[in-house]
Design a protein around this motif. Structure first.
Motif, PDB file in Angstrom:
ATOM      1  N   VAL A 225     -24.746 -37.928 -23.297  1.00  0.00           N
ATOM      2  CA  VAL A 225     -24.300 -36.591 -22.885  1.00  0.00           C
ATOM      3  C   VAL A 225     -22.777 -36.522 -22.856  1.00  0.00           C
ATOM      4  N   SER A 226     -22.164 -37.525 -22.230  1.00  0.00           N
ATOM      5  CA  SER A 226     -20.705 -37.479 -22.102  1.00  0.00           C
ATOM      6  C   SER A 226     -20.034 -37.731 -23.447  1.00  0.00           C
ATOM      7  N   GLY A 227     -20.623 -38.626 -24.252  1.00  0.00           N
ATOM      8  CA  GLY A 227     -20.047 -38.902 -25.572  1.00  0.00           C
ATOM      9  C   GLY A 227     -20.110 -37.708 -26.495  1.00  0.00           C
ATOM     10  N   MET A 228     -21.161 -36.895 -26.321  1.00  0.00           N
ATOM     11  CA  MET A 228     -21.278 -35.682 -27.140  1.00  0.00           C
ATOM     12  C   MET A 228     -20.497 -34.517 -26.541  1.00  0.00           C
ATOM     13  N   ARG A 229     -19.865 -34.781 -25.394  1.00  0.00           N
ATOM     14  CA  ARG A 229     -19.006 -33.809 -24.713  1.00  0.00           C
ATOM     15  C   ARG A 229     -19.769 -32.532 -24.377  1.00  0.00           C
ATOM     16  N   LEU A 230     -20.977 -32.738 -23.825  1.00  0.00           N
ATOM     17  CA  LEU A 230     -21.830 -31.608 -23.472  1.00  0.00           C
ATOM     18  C   LEU A 230     -21.691 -31.282 -21.986  1.00  0.00           C
ATOM     19  N   PRO A 231     -21.276 -30.060 -21.651  1.00  0.00           N
ATOM     20  CA  PRO A 231     -21.219 -29.670 -20.244  1.00  0.00           C
ATOM     21  C   PRO A 231     -22.616 -29.705 -19.619  1.00  0.00           C
ATOM     22  N   MET A 232     -22.689 -30.160 -18.383  1.00  0.00           N
ATOM     23  CA  MET A 232     -23.984 -30.299 -17.718  1.00  0.00           C
ATOM     24  C   MET A 232     -23.709 -30.576 -16.248  1.00  0.00           C
ATOM     25  N   VAL A 233     -24.578 -30.091 -15.379  1.00  0.00           N
ATOM     26  CA  VAL A 233     -24.450 -30.423 -13.962  1.00  0.00           C
ATOM     27  C   VAL A 233     -25.780 -30.997 -13.485  1.00  0.00           C
ATOM     28  N   MET A 234     -25.722 -32.136 -12.836  1.00  0.00           N
ATOM     29  CA  MET A 234     -26.931 -32.770 -12.310  1.00  0.00           C
ATOM     30  C   MET A 234     -26.661 -33.316 -10.920  1.00  0.00           C
TER      31      MET A 234
ATOM     32  N   ASP B 299     -14.976 -26.412 -18.521  1.00  0.00           N
ATOM     33  CA  ASP B 299     -13.584 -26.197 -18.902  1.00  0.00           C
ATOM     34  C   ASP B 299     -13.336 -26.841 -20.271  1.00  0.00           C
ATOM     35  N   ARG B 300     -12.745 -26.078 -21.187  1.00  0.00           N
ATOM     36  CA  ARG B 300     -12.602 -26.591 -22.560  1.00  0.00           C
ATOM     37  C   ARG B 300     -11.657 -27.784 -22.667  1.00  0.00           C
ATOM     38  N   ASP B 301     -10.860 -28.001 -21.655  1.00  0.00           N
ATOM     39  CA  ASP B 301     -10.032 -29.210 -21.648  1.00  0.00           C
ATOM     40  C   ASP B 301     -10.814 -30.429 -21.139  1.00  0.00           C
ATOM     41  N   VAL B 302     -11.985 -30.179 -20.590  1.00  0.00           N
ATOM     42  CA  VAL B 302     -12.762 -31.274 -19.998  1.00  0.00           C
ATOM     43  C   VAL B 302     -14.023 -31.546 -20.830  1.00  0.00           C
ATOM     44  N   LEU B 303     -14.973 -30.604 -20.820  1.00  0.00           N
ATOM     45  CA  LEU B 303     -16.246 -30.755 -21.540  1.00  0.00           C
ATOM     46  C   LEU B 303     -16.895 -32.123 -21.272  1.00  0.00           C
ATOM     47  N   LEU B 304     -17.089 -32.380 -19.997  1.00  0.00           N
ATOM     48  CA  LEU B 304     -17.781 -33.602 -19.581  1.00  0.00           C
ATOM     49  C   LEU B 304     -18.841 -33.226 -18.550  1.00  0.00           C
ATOM     50  N   PRO B 305     -19.930 -33.979 -18.510  1.00  0.00           N
ATOM     51  CA  PRO B 305     -20.958 -33.685 -17.509  1.00  0.00           C
ATOM     52  C   PRO B 305     -20.501 -34.088 -16.113  1.00  0.00           C
ATOM     53  N   VAL B 306     -21.027 -33.394 -15.108  1.00  0.00           N
ATOM     54  CA  VAL B 306     -20.635 -33.656 -13.725  1.00  0.00           C
ATOM     55  C   VAL B 306     -21.870 -33.968 -12.880  1.00  0.00           C
ATOM     56  N   MET B 307     -21.708 -34.974 -12.036  1.00  0.00           N
ATOM     57  CA  MET B 307     -22.761 -35.445 -11.149  1.00  0.00           C
ATOM     58  C   MET B 307     -22.308 -35.221  -9.712  1.00  0.00           C
ATOM     59  N   PRO B 308     -22.613 -34.054  -9.123  1.00  0.00           N
ATOM     60  CA  PRO B 308     -22.303 -33.891  -7.700  1.00  0.00           C
ATOM     61  C   PRO B 308     -23.337 -34.650  -6.878  1.00  0.00           C
ATOM     62  N   CYS B 309     -22.878 -35.525  -6.002  1.00  0.00           N
ATOM     63  CA  CYS B 309     -23.784 -36.401  -5.257  1.00  0.00           C
ATOM     64  C   CYS B 309     -23.890 -35.984  -3.794  1.00  0.00           C
ATOM     65  N   MET B 310     -25.092 -36.099  -3.252  1.00  0.00           N
ATOM     66  CA  MET B 310     -25.321 -35.848  -1.825  1.00  0.00           C
ATOM     67  C   MET B 310     -26.246 -36.947  -1.312  1.00  0.00           C
ATOM     68  N   ASP B 311     -25.961 -37.450  -0.138  1.00  0.00           N
ATOM     69  CA  ASP B 311     -26.765 -38.550   0.384  1.00  0.00           C
ATOM     70  C   ASP B 311     -28.196 -38.104   0.666  1.00  0.00           C
ATOM     71  N   ALA B 312     -29.132 -38.961   0.262  1.00  0.00           N
ATOM     72  CA  ALA B 312     -30.552 -38.680   0.444  1.00  0.00           C
ATOM     73  C   ALA B 312     -30.869 -38.469   1.914  1.00  0.00           C
ATOM     74  N   PHE B 313     -31.743 -37.520   2.189  1.00  0.00           N
ATOM     75  CA  PHE B 313     -32.246 -37.208   3.524  1.00  0.00           C
ATOM     76  C   PHE B 313     -31.135 -36.770   4.468  1.00  0.00           C
ATOM     77  N   VAL B 314     -30.108 -37.607   4.629  1.00  0.00           N
ATOM     78  CA  VAL B 314     -29.041 -37.296   5.582  1.00  0.00           C
ATOM     79  C   VAL B 314     -28.450 -35.923   5.248  1.00  0.00           C
ATOM     80  N   LEU B 315     -28.333 -35.630   3.954  1.00  0.00           N
ATOM     81  CA  LEU B 315     -27.855 -34.310   3.542  1.00  0.00           C
ATOM     82  C   LEU B 315     -28.968 -33.482   2.889  1.00  0.00           C
ATOM     83  N   SER B 316     -29.818 -34.122   2.107  1.00  0.00           N
ATOM     84  CA  SER B 316     -30.807 -33.349   1.343  1.00  0.00           C
ATOM     85  C   SER B 316     -31.880 -32.728   2.226  1.00  0.00           C
TER      86      SER B 316
END
Lengths: 292, 404
Positions: free
Chosen positions: B104-113, B165-182
């Motif tokens: 995903v990142s090598g192909m410079r595909l925007p994505m949020v997970m 953002d066209r200067d970035v075009l990288l996937p992003v992984m926003p993280c949240m702690d299991a249970f404690v936040l989820s």
């Protein structure tokens, strides 16, 4: 018709993948998106910055083409572009029958409107002719070599079309590079059928099977004429068409011209092995009613 | 800028962290969602499924895939076809995706997970630590860690801004702690549709799979060109440093909430002992700091919000006056026997004039609770280092010796 698959790619002379890709695009036309898994076809057609593809084409990984195609199809639907543009996968036997199985099973179960074309050359050719689940009984490959105590691959081909039929696919067909019109018609029928459809193309590989580069079509034709590769269509689970053989040829004619079966003609006990292969062909005749 | 939250109480609702994230995804208007259920990510995808069933996400397809491998693979195709994409996963699911993450990142595909951080097997354990996402450090994804459910939800919108953002075009992984936040219910503000539309421009990628303009995606690159692809990806990570700050600042302007950009700080001004941490443990650390500050002790916090790209300059600047630096890690690099944050903080201070000792504590593995007493114990250790120097550079914090 505009040629959508440019020559000048890096396939071997007599390459089955190039033929299969060309015929597939003749069926699909310009308004399609092609997904290819890793393999010969991907490597030979897209050495950056060159590309043979006159249609949009995407390669991600070896085992996920059907999932990538699912995503392309879903995106077209969400963006309102799905009515016209068709999504196809063109992949080899390894990426279909072996490592891609999970993602194919998922995509077909979910019912995406995609057409999957398997270019089956019966081994991992891109990495140097290793055995796959598509390798036939007694074929010698680099990981199932014939030797003093082995006649080569000990197992028959996995029956991928039957597995796809079991997923409830509305259109499943087998095709052969020896019969381009038949193949093109079948790929078109698959595309025109809504839902996940499948065409499995028997595709002789000059390099991996060991025959003269001018004989790709001849070898493919012999596979059909010996009943080693039956041609049929299954619509909604029912066999709707079988291509008949006028006169069934003995399997020796198919085996003898390929290096991968050469040991059957030189090793002690090879005769018995050829009989087993003849039995496989004869079972195909009975199962599919191949003879008038 | 210090974190701020101008929240009108009448706008707050008590919801589960997962719901807040799912709602944030909904108002970001994704076109393709593809996910496979895994505890503790399930509530996010269940809530999204309900939004779909109720027709609340227009122009969107939800793909119920057969594995995490296909979840992320489907988004490769969808993103390349021009769709705004979303997935969520955790732990084993994230590890199963490993190969695709690079793709995903090598192909410079925007994505949020979203990643609901969970321990990895074996032994199998469904509770929180951060080994799963830390183990994806080098996959080329931007990796950010949220402190609480509000930040986790807000981070979704920020992630789309950064990723697309066209200067970035990288996937992003926003993280949240299991249970404690989820799985925690808290009063928070659900992202407003109109404000999100003001904040997040529509996804209009320059290159898409389009029969009218056929392009080849995912071509193979030989040794004469492969390095340049990697170089450009690294450059995009560099550019993301600024974009992450911008995304946070502009979010503050539109929504009135700010949690730091690349980093945040708490009671840092004259702090001699500085604790460096990521994720939900921040809240506990802040409580402990409040108590210690009331006794006049000079303890502060550096919160690392962006783990990749790693904000080297911002961290150096922030730590320049520290006397002892303490890294808390809910992960471990086996064989080095310290956590990733500890290693990276040390690495980023090397070749500088900062000579403060850095000590690491591996903590909270597999969901083991981190009470204030554990943080107090760690701060005691830091005080010893300040007077006596380092005796142990990195250690487990809460091993039950009697069970070994």
């Amino acid at each position: 018709m505009r040629n959508l698959f440019a020559s000048g790619h890096r396939g071997c002379a007599g390459c089955c993948n190039a033929m299969a890709a060309k015929f597939t695009l003749m069926a699909a036309g310009e308004d399609c998106i092609i997904v290819s898994p890793t393999g010969c076809l991907e490597v030979m057609t897209t050495p950056y910055p060159e590309s043979s593809w006159g249609v949009p084409w995407i390669h991600s990984l070896f085992e996920n083409a059907a999932a990538v195609a699912s995503g392309v199809e879903a995106a077209l639907k969400a963006l309102g572009k799905d009515e016209k543009t068709k999504v196809l996968v063109i992949g080899g036997d390894g990426s279909t029958i072996d490592i891609g199985m999970r993602s194919i099973s998922g995509a077909f179960e979910r019912g995406h409107d995609i057409t999957y074309v398997c270019v089956d050359n019966e081994a991992y050719m891109n990495t140097g002719v290793q055995r796959s689940g598509g390798t036939p009984f007694d074929a010698s490959t680099t990981t199932s070599p014939a030797g003093r105590v082995s006649f080569g691959n000990p197992r028959p081909k996995k029956n991928m079309p039957a597995i796809i039929v079991a997923h409830g696919s509305p259109y499943v067909a087998t095709a052969s590079l020896a019969y381009p019109n038949d193949m093109i018609r079948k790929v078109r029928a698959a595309i025109d059928t809504k839902g996940p459809t499948y065409v499995h193309v028997h595709s002789p590989c000059t390099t991996g099977w060991g025959f003269d580069t001018s004989k790709t079509v001849e070898v493919a034709r012999l596979a059909f004429e010996t009943a080693m590769w039956p041609l049929y269509e299954i619509e909604n689970g029912r066999m709707t068409k079988v291509n008949k053989i006028k006169e069934q040829k003995p399997v020796e004619e198919y085996l003898r011209i390929q290096r991968r079966f050469k040991h059957l003609f030189t090793m002690e006990g090879g005769d018995e092995e050829i009989k087993k292969i003849q039995h496989i062909a004869d079972q195909n005749v009975l199962e599919f009613g191949l003879i008038e | 800028m210090i974190s701020t939250r101008k929240i009108a109480k009448e706008k707050m609702k008590v919801v589960e962290g997962s719901y807040a994230v799912a709602h944030a995804v909904k108002v970001c208007r994704p076109n393709v969602i593809s996910a496979y259920p895994i505890t503790p990510q399930t509530h996010i995808v269940e809530d999204l499924s309900q939004f779909m069933a109720d027709g609340e996400i227009p122009n969107c397809e939800y793909i119920n895939v057969e594995s995490e491998f296909s979840a992320i693979s489907a988004l490769v195709g969808a993103s390349a076809a021009g769709a705004r994409t979303y997935s969520a996963t955790t732990s084993q699911g994230l590890e199963l995706m490993h190969e695709v993450l690079f793709n995903v990142s090598g192909m410079r595909l925007p994505m949020v997970m979203t990643v609901a951080n969970r321990a990895v097997s074996a032994p199998i354990n469904i509770w929180n630590d951060q080994q799963d996402s830390i183990s994806q450090r080098d996959t080329g994804w931007i990796q950010m860690h949220a402190e609480d459910p509000q930040e986790a939800a807000d981070m979704v919108a920020q992630s789309y801004r950064i990723s697309e953002d066209r200067d970035v075009l990288l996937p992003v992984m926003p993280c949240m702690d299991a249970f404690v936040l989820s799985h925690v219910y808290e009063p928070l503000v659900l992202l407003e549709q109109d404000l999100v539309e003001e904040y997040l421009p529509p996804f209009e990628p320059e290159f898409v799979l389009d029969p009218k303009n056929p392009r080849t995606f995912g071509a193979f690159a030989d040794p004469s060109i492969y390095t340049e692809f990697r170089y450009l990806q690294a450059k995009a990570m560099d550019k993301a440093l600024l974009k992450i700050e911008e995304a946070a600042n502009e979010f503050n302007e539109v929504f009135g909430r700010y949690y730091g950009g690349l980093i945040d700080e708490y009671e840092k001004e004259d702090a001699e002992i500085v604790i460096v941490a990521m994720g939900s443990i921040i809240g506990t650390v802040k409580d402990v700091i409040d108590k210690l500050r009331s006794k006049g002790e000079k303890v502060g916090l550096l919160k690392v919000r962006s783990f990749r790209p790693f904000p080297i300059e911002a961290i150096r600047k922030n730590l320049k006056d520290a006397k002892v630096i303490v890294a808390l890690d809910k992960n471990i690099s086996m064989g080095l026997n310290e956590g990733a944050l500890c290693t990276e903080i040390k690495a980023c201070l090397y070749n500088t004039d900062i000579n403060a000792p850095v000590i690491g504590f591996m903590i909270g593995h597999g969901g083991r609770d981190v009470p204030p007493s554990t943080i107090n114990y760690i701060i005691d250790q830091a005080r010893n280092v300040m007077s006596l120097g380092i005796t142990v550079e990195s250690q487990f914090t809460d091993v039950k010796e009697e069970m070994i």
